[in-house]
Each structure stands twice: as C-alpha cells, then as structure tokens.
Design a protein around this motif. Structure first.
Motif, PDB file in Angstrom:
ATOM      1  N   ALA A 187      25.421 -20.885  31.510  1.00  0.00           N
ATOM      2  CA  ALA A 187      23.994 -20.877  31.845  1.00  0.00           C
ATOM      3  C   ALA A 187      23.752 -19.951  33.031  1.00  0.00           C
ATOM      4  O   ALA A 187      24.690 -19.487  33.697  1.00  0.00           O
ATOM      5  CB  ALA A 187      23.523 -22.301  32.161  1.00  0.00           C
ATOM      6  N   LEU A 188      22.483 -19.666  33.268  1.00  0.00           N
ATOM      7  CA  LEU A 188      22.058 -18.889  34.432  1.00  0.00           C
ATOM      8  C   LEU A 188      21.257 -19.776  35.355  1.00  0.00           C
ATOM      9  O   LEU A 188      20.413 -20.558  34.888  1.00  0.00           O
ATOM     10  CB  LEU A 188      21.201 -17.689  33.984  1.00  0.00           C
ATOM     11  CG  LEU A 188      21.863 -16.680  33.027  1.00  0.00           C
ATOM     12  CD1 LEU A 188      20.850 -15.614  32.629  1.00  0.00           C
ATOM     13  CD2 LEU A 188      23.090 -16.048  33.674  1.00  0.00           C
ATOM     14  N   ALA A 240      29.245 -21.742  34.546  1.00  0.00           N
ATOM     15  CA  ALA A 240      30.070 -22.142  33.406  1.00  0.00           C
ATOM     16  C   ALA A 240      30.767 -23.440  33.746  1.00  0.00           C
ATOM     17  O   ALA A 240      31.189 -23.648  34.890  1.00  0.00           O
ATOM     18  CB  ALA A 240      31.088 -21.061  33.061  1.00  0.00           C
ATOM     19  N   GLY A 241      30.861 -24.323  32.793  1.00  0.00           N
ATOM     20  CA  GLY A 241      31.506 -25.594  33.044  1.00  0.00           C
ATOM     21  C   GLY A 241      31.464 -26.486  31.826  1.00  0.00           C
ATOM     22  O   GLY A 241      31.187 -26.029  30.703  1.00  0.00           O
ATOM     23  N   GLU A 242      31.734 -27.762  32.039  1.00  0.00           N
ATOM     24  CA  GLU A 242      31.726 -28.753  30.972  1.00  0.00           C
ATOM     25  C   GLU A 242      30.816 -29.901  31.355  1.00  0.00           C
ATOM     26  O   GLU A 242      30.666 -30.211  32.537  1.00  0.00           O
ATOM     27  CB  GLU A 242      33.150 -29.266  30.700  1.00  0.00           C
ATOM     28  CG  GLU A 242      34.081 -28.194  30.146  1.00  0.00           C
ATOM     29  CD  GLU A 242      35.491 -28.711  29.943  1.00  0.00           C
ATOM     30  OE1 GLU A 242      35.809 -29.774  30.519  1.00  0.00           O
ATOM     31  OE2 GLU A 242      36.273 -28.074  29.226  1.00  0.00           O
ATOM     32  N   MET A 243      30.198 -30.516  30.344  1.00  0.00           N
ATOM     33  CA  MET A 243      29.249 -31.597  30.583  1.00  0.00           C
ATOM     34  C   MET A 243      29.317 -32.584  29.421  1.00  0.00           C
ATOM     35  O   MET A 243      29.446 -32.176  28.261  1.00  0.00           O
ATOM     36  CB  MET A 243      27.819 -31.044  30.717  1.00  0.00           C
ATOM     37  CG  MET A 243      26.753 -32.103  30.995  1.00  0.00           C
ATOM     38  SD  MET A 243      25.097 -31.367  31.123  1.00  0.00           S
ATOM     39  CE  MET A 243      25.302 -30.312  32.558  1.00  0.00           C
ATOM     40  N   GLY A 302      17.102 -26.999  36.126  1.00  0.00           N
ATOM     41  CA  GLY A 302      16.594 -25.703  36.548  1.00  0.00           C
ATOM     42  C   GLY A 302      17.430 -24.528  36.091  1.00  0.00           C
ATOM     43  O   GLY A 302      17.277 -23.413  36.586  1.00  0.00           O
ATOM     44  N   HIS A 303      18.349 -24.741  35.119  1.00  0.00           N
ATOM     45  CA  HIS A 303      19.202 -23.671  34.615  1.00  0.00           C
ATOM     46  C   HIS A 303      18.658 -23.140  33.289  1.00  0.00           C
ATOM     47  O   HIS A 303      17.937 -23.839  32.578  1.00  0.00           O
ATOM     48  CB  HIS A 303      20.639 -24.162  34.414  1.00  0.00           C
ATOM     49  CG  HIS A 303      21.251 -24.748  35.647  1.00  0.00           C
ATOM     50  ND1 HIS A 303      20.974 -24.290  36.914  1.00  0.00           N
ATOM     51  CD2 HIS A 303      22.136 -25.783  35.807  1.00  0.00           C
ATOM     52  CE1 HIS A 303      21.656 -24.985  37.803  1.00  0.00           C
ATOM     53  NE2 HIS A 303      22.359 -25.911  37.155  1.00  0.00           N
ATOM     54  N   PHE A 304      19.061 -21.915  32.966  1.00  0.00           N
ATOM     55  CA  PHE A 304      18.709 -21.326  31.672  1.00  0.00           C
ATOM     56  C   PHE A 304      19.964 -21.299  30.810  1.00  0.00           C
ATOM     57  O   PHE A 304      20.873 -20.491  31.044  1.00  0.00           O
ATOM     58  CB  PHE A 304      18.154 -19.909  31.849  1.00  0.00           C
ATOM     59  CG  PHE A 304      17.793 -19.244  30.546  1.00  0.00           C
ATOM     60  CD1 PHE A 304      16.635 -19.608  29.866  1.00  0.00           C
ATOM     61  CD2 PHE A 304      18.625 -18.289  29.983  1.00  0.00           C
ATOM     62  CE1 PHE A 304      16.306 -19.002  28.657  1.00  0.00           C
ATOM     63  CE2 PHE A 304      18.319 -17.682  28.780  1.00  0.00           C
ATOM     64  CZ  PHE A 304      17.152 -18.051  28.114  1.00  0.00           C
TER      65      PHE A 304
END
Length: 411
Positions: A16-17, A25-28, A44-46
């Motif tokens: 995301a941006l 970048a990551g995991e969720m 608030g991410h794109f």
C-alpha cells in the motif's frame, strides 16, 4: 451477526501507499480480502495489492505450541523498549540490546526480526505488522500514530501499562479459580477411589454373609461394579468428548450459542458483562488518548472484543459512525453494557470528554469486576463442599447400612 463473526481469520500480504506516497508492505489478519482492503483504507492507506498467504509455521527451536512469545513477554518487551527509548537510545540500538537479553528464544527471534525489518528501512509499525499477527491491531495502530507524532516512548509505556492491568486482572481471576477447581478435582478423585477400592471390599463382606443389601447400598454396589467394568471406556469417552467440544467451539454458531448461554446465567453472566465493559472502555479510551480517530478506534475495538454478541453491537456502532450518527444507540440496544456506561458515554460525547469518561469507567468497573469474581467464587466454594460432602456421606451411610444388616443377621 456480522460477516466478520461468520468467517475464520486468514492472513493476507499487502502492499500500500501511505498519505505521503511512501510504500508500505506487510501482513495483516482479516476475514476476507475485502475486509483487509477496507481496513487499510480506514487507516488512511491506498492499497496497491492484497493477496492471501499462509500463516507462518513455528520456527525450529521456538518455545510453545505456536512459537510465539507469551502475552506477558510482549508486555515486558514493550516496557523495556519504552525505557530504553526514554533513556535516549535510538530504536535500532534498543532492539539490539533487547535481543541479547530477551530471556527466551522465541522473544529473542522476534526482536531480531523487528531489528532486521527496521534496518531495511521500515518503521516500527511496519515491522510489527509484518510479524503475522504477533502484535494485536490495537497495539500496532497506536505505534503507527506514535511514530507519526514523535511520542513513541510515551505511547509504548501506556501500552505496557494497559497490558499489565489486563494481565493482572486475568491473574486474579485465575488465582481465585484455582481453589474451587482443586476442590472439584480432589472430590472426584476421592469418590472414584472409594467406588473402585473401598466399596468392593464391603460388597464382598455382604455377599459372604449371605445377607441382602439395603436398596441404597445395592445402588452403590451397582455403581461400583459399573465403574470398574467401564472405567477405561468412560475415560476414553471423556477425552473424546473434550476433543469434540473443543472442535465444536471453533464453529461460529456453537461459540455464539455458548456465549449467549453464559450471558444468561445469574452470576457468570454478570461477570462476563463486566469483563466486556472493562475491555471496551479501557481499549477505546487508550486508543483515543493516543490519537486514534474514533471510527478507526471503534473498528479496532470490534476486532478484539472476543465476544460475538459484542462484536455485532460494535459493528453496528461503527456503521453509525460512518453514516454520521451517534455510535452509542447500538450499544444501548445491545443490553451488554450497564446503563451508567451508556449515560457516561452520552455525557462524554456531548461535552468532548469521551476519553476521560472511558478511562474513568474502565477503572471503576475493573474494581467491580474484581469484587464480583471474588464474591462469586466465595459463594461457589461452600456449595461445592456441601455437594461433595453430601455425596460422600451418602456412599458411607449406604455402606454402613449394609454392614449393620450383616450384624443384625448374625444376631
């Protein structure tokens, strides 16, 4: 029931941006790809890319069944990291020190992974979010806002204090429950020993004397014979039943039915409601205190509520917030929270003191929960003792009646 409550939690890898155009970048963890997309947008991410991935298997040598540090170890890590940051050490140096003195292999490996992520240019929030759900969403989002505001050390200390309060309360409940549990265990063991080893000897005496055992004694003898003949099968059946119950409780419908039944019990239901109240007020208050916006905070509280009825009520409250309405009405209609909590929330919302009201109620109901647990267990102890004593006394009296019948026959 919301969709969140119906689906099992999965792990997703995302790119995301952020608002400044930086790449994340990551995991969720989430119920579905859509829920993760919505959560990223709420933060608030794109989102650029979201794809499901498998949860990581435990690394070799890691302690515990999941290979993850315990809740108390994460709390200690948070507290020590806050202390080092307050002392003026940079974040990467602080993590290096903690990795060498972590106290457990699983915690040391976690800290080293965090250090590696940060050395690669990621923020602490991004590094924590990439650990496959080791850090709760509430935790990571508070860290994200703390890093943006430059108050990381203070926020980490608040997180540690909040976790210590929750762990202390859980410890009190566990300690208070040990004695009743020990009573039940000892009582069951005493009854089994009597039926397996003591009763058969008295039965043999009665049979040798040629007398007819009284009805009560005959019932005890029959119970002893059945237990001796079917003891192994009974043990296997209990183990299979426990395993089946565990699998059944993993089903959303079964878990929801159990939680609803617990809420309706006279004493247990009151304790469950108080526990939900404390968790809701404390978590939401801490989030708001540390700069998390109310809609995001409500979503996070919903995800960590641990109760499906509460999650459904918080989901409706979150929907109201998104539509510009008050979030308090769905909470009032759920019946899960005491009226005083609802009234205090309304006052806090109207006066702008919602955070203060939430934290005050968390302290107040935490004391009430502690008192209620102590009173409930204090009431249960004599009830357990009376029931067990009554059963053992019945067995003894039945055996004595058979012995007396032998003496009467001899006379």
């Amino acid at each position: 029931m919301s969709d969140h409550a119906r689906h099992s939690v999965k792990l997703f890898r995302y790119t995301a941006l952020d608002r400044s155009g930086g790449k994340l970048a990551g995991e969720m963890e989430g119920d579905s790809r859509d829920s993760v997309l919505a959560h990223l947008q709420t933060l608030g991410h794109f989102p650029v890319e979201v794809s499901e991935t498998r949860k990581p298997a435990p690394a070799p040598g890691m302690t515990g069944f999941s290979g993850r540090p315990s809740s108390s170890q994460l709390t200690l890590l948070t507290h020590e990291l806050a202390m080092l940051l307050k002392a003026g050490l940079p974040l990467d140096r602080s993590l290096q020190l903690l990795a060498t003195d972590a106290g457990s292999k699983s915690l040391s490996q976690l800290v080293m992974r965090l250090h590696a992520e940060i050395s690669g240019g990621k923020s602490l929030y991004e590094a924590m979010a990439a650990q496959g759900g080791v850090f709760p969403p509430v935790y990571t989002n508070m860290v994200r806002i703390a890093e943006a505001s430059g108050t990381l050390d203070a926020v980490l200390e608040r997180i540690a204090q909040s976790r210590q309060r929750a762990e202390k309360l859980r410890g009190k409940v566990l300690s208070a429950s040990l004695y009743p549990a020990l009573l039940v265990t000892v009582a069951v063991a005493a009854v089994v020993l009597m039926l397996v080893f003591v009763v058969p000897r008295f039965k043999e005496m009665v049979m040798q004397a040629g007398s007819e055992a009284p009805a009560a004694a005959a019932a005890v003898f029959a119970m002893s014979d059945w237990l001796i003949a079917n003891g192994v099968m009974l043990l296997l059946a209990l183990c299979a039943g426990a395993a089946g119950l565990t699998l059944l409780m993993r089903q959303p419908s079964s878990r929801e039915a159990t939680e609803t039944a617990l809420l309706r019990l006279p004493l247990i239901g009151h304790i469950v409601r108080l526990s939900l109240t404390v968790a809701f007020c404390r978590t939401l208050g801490v989030l708001l205190e540390n700069g998390v916006e109310l809609p995001v905070a409500m979503r996070l509280v919903r995800d960590v509520s641990g109760n499906r009825s509460a999650a459904a009520a918080l989901e409706r409250a979150y929907d109201n917030l998104r539509k510009g309405r008050s979030f308090i009405d769905p909470l009032a209609h759920s019946g899960l929270f005491p009226p005083v909590v609802i009234n205090m929330l309304r006052v806090g919302e109207e006066t702008g003191g919602l955070t203060r009201s939430l934290l005050h109620m968390a302290d107040l109901f935490e004391d009430k929960l502690d008192t209620s647990v102590q009173r409930t267990l204090t009431l249960l102890e004599p009830v357990i003792i009376l029931l067990v004593s009554g059963f053992i006394a019945t067995v003894i009296i039945s055996i004595l009646s058979a012995v007396i019948s032998i003496n009467d026959l001899a006379l």
